[in-house]
Design an enzyme around this catalytic site. Structure first.
Site, PDB file in Angstrom:
ATOM      1  N   CYS A  50     -12.008   1.901  -6.664  1.00  0.00           N
ATOM      2  CA  CYS A  50     -11.921   0.759  -5.747  1.00  0.00           C
ATOM      3  C   CYS A  50     -13.310   0.335  -5.269  1.00  0.00           C
ATOM      4  O   CYS A  50     -14.271   1.121  -5.295  1.00  0.00           O
ATOM      5  CB  CYS A  50     -11.073   1.127  -4.545  1.00  0.00           C
ATOM      6  SG  CYS A  50      -9.310   1.257  -4.879  1.00  0.00           S
ATOM      7  N   GLU A  52     -14.250  -0.117  -2.228  1.00  0.00           N
ATOM      8  CA  GLU A  52     -14.678   0.692  -1.075  1.00  0.00           C
ATOM      9  C   GLU A  52     -15.320   1.995  -1.557  1.00  0.00           C
ATOM     10  O   GLU A  52     -16.327   2.443  -1.001  1.00  0.00           O
ATOM     11  CB  GLU A  52     -13.478   1.018  -0.180  1.00  0.00           C
ATOM     12  CG  GLU A  52     -12.826  -0.195   0.465  1.00  0.00           C
ATOM     13  CD  GLU A  52     -11.731  -0.834  -0.386  1.00  0.00           C
ATOM     14  OE1 GLU A  52     -11.797  -0.737  -1.633  1.00  0.00           O
ATOM     15  OE2 GLU A  52     -10.824  -1.430   0.205  1.00  0.00           O
ATOM     16  N   CYS A  86      -8.545   4.883  -0.084  1.00  0.00           N
ATOM     17  CA  CYS A  86      -9.782   4.332   0.479  1.00  0.00           C
ATOM     18  C   CYS A  86      -9.802   4.448   1.997  1.00  0.00           C
ATOM     19  O   CYS A  86     -10.863   4.604   2.603  1.00  0.00           O
ATOM     20  CB  CYS A  86      -9.972   2.886   0.041  1.00  0.00           C
ATOM     21  SG  CYS A  86     -10.528   2.816  -1.675  1.00  0.00           S
TER      22      CYS A  86
HETATM   23  N1  THU Z   1      -8.616  -2.536  -5.061  1.00  0.00           N
HETATM   24  C1  THU Z   1      -9.799  -2.309  -4.435  1.00  0.00           C
HETATM   25  O1  THU Z   1     -10.848  -2.177  -5.071  1.00  0.00           O
HETATM   26  N2  THU Z   1      -9.806  -2.244  -3.085  1.00  0.00           N
HETATM   27  C2  THU Z   1      -8.726  -2.522  -2.295  1.00  0.00           C
HETATM   28  O2  THU Z   1      -8.857  -2.506  -1.074  1.00  0.00           O
HETATM   29  C3  THU Z   1      -7.429  -2.846  -2.908  1.00  0.00           C
HETATM   30  C4  THU Z   1      -7.349  -2.643  -4.379  1.00  0.00           C
HETATM   31  C5  THU Z   1      -8.625  -2.672  -6.522  1.00  0.00           C
HETATM   32  C6  THU Z   1      -8.143  -1.517  -7.338  1.00  0.00           C
HETATM   33  C7  THU Z   1      -7.800  -2.206  -8.641  1.00  0.00           C
HETATM   34  O3  THU Z   1      -8.975  -2.343  -9.422  1.00  0.00           O
HETATM   35  C8  THU Z   1      -7.352  -3.596  -8.229  1.00  0.00           C
HETATM   36  O4  THU Z   1      -7.844  -3.780  -6.898  1.00  0.00           O
HETATM   37  C9  THU Z   1      -5.853  -3.780  -8.237  1.00  0.00           C
HETATM   38  O5  THU Z   1      -5.211  -2.761  -7.558  1.00  0.00           O
END
Ligand code: THU
Length: 130
Positions: A50, A52, A86
């Site tokens: 992610c 974060e 996260c």
């Molecule tokens: N994702 C994030 O990077 N941060 C968030 O707060 C929500 C979800 C990403 C993970 C994945 O690459 C995509 O969003 C779909 O879930």
């Protein structure tokens, strides 16, 4: 650069061939430094990371371990909520009252805190028996 601009800019670099859902995150530390990260997906889906997590990794790699403020942005109908993992990762480096702004690309913002995102967080205190 503002935290919002840093998150918006790094989001452009997200590697999201599978979800097509770009996320940007920026962290400010007490020193005033900004660390940014984007989501990085993988053909083995659970190996993706992610935004974060990327921002936290950049902060730690730069030698800092205290989060003062967080901003997360994505192109979604309502401000993007961080996933459960996260929330725990943020709680590792941020006090409960640290401000977290969740945003949409079109300008909506929702301001919350680390403790509101993860009430009852598991912390090192829970391992302290002395
Ligand atoms: N994702 C994030 O990077 N941060 C968030 O707060 C929500 C979800 C990403 C993970 C994945 O690459 C995509 O969003 C779909 O879930």
């Amino acid at each position: 650069m503002s935290l919002s601009d840093a998150a918006r800019a790094v989001r452009e670099n997200a590697y999201v061939p599978y979800s097509k859902f770009k996320v940007g995150a920026a962290i400010r530390t007490p020193s005033g430094a900004t660390h940014a990260g984007c989501n990085v997906e993988n053909a083995a889906y659970p190996e993706g990371t992610c935004a974060e997590a990327g921002a936290i990794a950049a902060m730690v790699a730069a030698g800092e371990t205290e989060i003062a403020e967080v901003y997360v942005i994505a192109d979604c109908p309502a401000p993007v909520p961080p996933c459960g993992g996260c929330r725990q990762k943020l709680a590792e480096f941020a006090k409960g009252d640290v401000r977290v702004t969740l945003a949409t690309l079109d300008g909506q913002e929702f301001v919350t805190t680390v403790s509101d995102l993860l009430p009852g967080a598991f912390t090192p205190d829970h391992m302290d028996r002395t």
